[in-house]
Design a protein around this motif. Structure first.
Motif, short mmCIF file in Angstrom:
data_model
loop_
_atom_site.label_atom_id
_atom_site.label_comp_id
_atom_site.label_asym_id
_atom_site.label_seq_id
_atom_site.Cartn_x
_atom_site.Cartn_y
_atom_site.Cartn_z
N VAL A 90 31.68 -46.83 -9.81
CA VAL A 90 30.60 -46.95 -11.39
C VAL A 90 30.25 -49.12 -10.68
CG1 VAL A 90 31.18 -46.82 -13.43
CG2 VAL A 90 32.11 -45.51 -12.30
N PRO A 91 31.20 -49.84 -10.73
CA PRO A 91 30.70 -50.74 -10.53
C PRO A 91 29.13 -50.77 -9.02
CG PRO A 91 33.19 -51.10 -10.50
CD PRO A 91 32.90 -49.94 -10.25
N LEU A 92 30.26 -50.63 -8.12
CA LEU A 92 29.12 -49.74 -7.05
C LEU A 92 27.85 -49.62 -8.19
CD1 LEU A 92 28.01 -50.70 -4.24
CD2 LEU A 92 29.63 -47.90 -3.82
N MET A 93 28.11 -48.75 -8.55
CA MET A 93 26.95 -48.16 -9.01
C MET A 93 25.79 -49.00 -9.55
SD MET A 93 26.39 -44.40 -11.63
CE MET A 93 27.68 -44.87 -11.92
N LEU A 94 26.89 -49.92 -10.68
CA LEU A 94 25.47 -50.65 -11.16
C LEU A 94 25.06 -51.41 -10.60
CD1 LEU A 94 25.43 -51.78 -13.88
CD2 LEU A 94 27.36 -53.20 -13.90
N GLU A 118 30.91 -49.52 1.67
CA GLU A 118 29.93 -48.94 1.21
C GLU A 118 29.34 -49.84 0.88
OE1 GLU A 118 29.58 -45.77 -1.54
OE2 GLU A 118 31.81 -45.55 0.10
N GLY A 119 28.25 -50.70 -0.42
CA GLY A 119 27.70 -51.22 -0.19
C GLY A 119 27.21 -52.25 1.16
N ILE A 173 41.53 -57.67 5.77
CA ILE A 173 41.96 -56.30 5.40
C ILE A 173 41.40 -55.28 6.01
CG2 ILE A 173 41.30 -55.71 3.13
CD1 ILE A 173 41.18 -59.09 2.71
N PRO A 174 41.54 -54.80 5.98
CA PRO A 174 41.63 -53.00 6.85
C PRO A 174 40.94 -52.35 5.84
CG PRO A 174 43.79 -52.73 5.56
CD PRO A 174 43.71 -53.76 6.00
N ASN A 175 39.86 -51.68 6.73
CA ASN A 175 38.82 -51.22 6.23
C ASN A 175 39.25 -49.89 6.13
OD1 ASN A 175 36.38 -50.06 5.59
ND2 ASN A 175 34.80 -50.58 7.13
N SER A 176 39.46 -49.11 4.50
CA SER A 176 39.42 -48.02 4.35
C SER A 176 38.87 -47.19 3.64
CB SER A 176 40.14 -47.90 2.96
OG SER A 176 40.09 -48.87 2.03
N ASP A 177 37.56 -47.54 4.14
CA ASP A 177 36.03 -46.45 3.35
C ASP A 177 35.66 -45.81 4.98
OD1 ASP A 177 35.64 -48.12 0.63
OD2 ASP A 177 34.71 -49.11 0.95
#
Length: 181
Positions: free
Chosen positions: A42-46, A83-84, A138-142
């Motif tokens: 949701v914040p990514l979408m914003l 993913e941003g 910090i691992p990339n979980s996306d």
């Protein structure tokens, strides 16, 4: 919703902008992914919508400040979720395509100003972020690592992904009246 309304209001009448904003606000999918759910989508979408709205405004009016705000919002999308970065690159590609397509109408200095107006604010935000992520490992979980090998290894999944993506638009449960309209 306020950002959506304000962006629409620049283009449409108040009643039409209110109608579209109400439709978006009453979309079941959006309501189910509200900020209290803990999803970063949701914040990514914003951030991505805001970036798109300001870049669009720059395309129409030419104010570099709009392009800079769009770049900052797109970079915040990367902070929000990795993913941003894909969306930031899409915005960069759009800006580059526009600059190249209008190069006959612009001088070189204006082209470089536009490119730097997008790159500099974003890089000021992204370089420290990626430094932080790598410093603390910090691992990339996306995503899996992006490479040609990974792309070819997963190419067979594209039809399944396409069918799933189209399937979610075929039901009213996710998108409500907005999809019908």
């Amino acid at each position: 919703l306020m950002l959506f309304y304000a962006s629409l209001r620049r283009e449409f009448s108040m009643p039409l902008s209110m109608l579209y904003t109400t439709l978006l606000g009453s979309t079941p999918y959006l309501a189910s992914m509200a900020a209290v759910s803990g999803y970063a989508d949701v914040p990514l979408m914003l951030f991505l919508f805001g970036a798109t709205a300001f870049i669009h405004r720059w395309l129409k009016q030419g104010a570099l400040s709009d392009l800079q705000i769009g770049a900052i919002l797109a970079a915040f999308g990367v902070w929000c979720k990795r993913e941003g970065m894909v969306y930031w690159l899409v915005n960069l590609a759009a800006v580059l395509i526009y600059i190249i397509a209008t190069r006959q109408q612009r001088d070189r200095r204006a082209m470089w100003q536009a490119l730097c107006s997008f790159l500099v604010p974003a890089l000021v935000l992204l370089v420290p972020w990626f430094g932080f992520v790598s410093w603390y490992r910090i691992p990339n979980s996306d995503f899996v690592p992006v490479s040609v090998t990974v792309f070819w290894a997963n190419l067979s999944r594209l039809p399944v992904i396409a069918v799933h993506a189209l399937g979610q638009f075929a039901t009213l449960g996710a998108w409500g009246v907005l999809w019908v309209l």
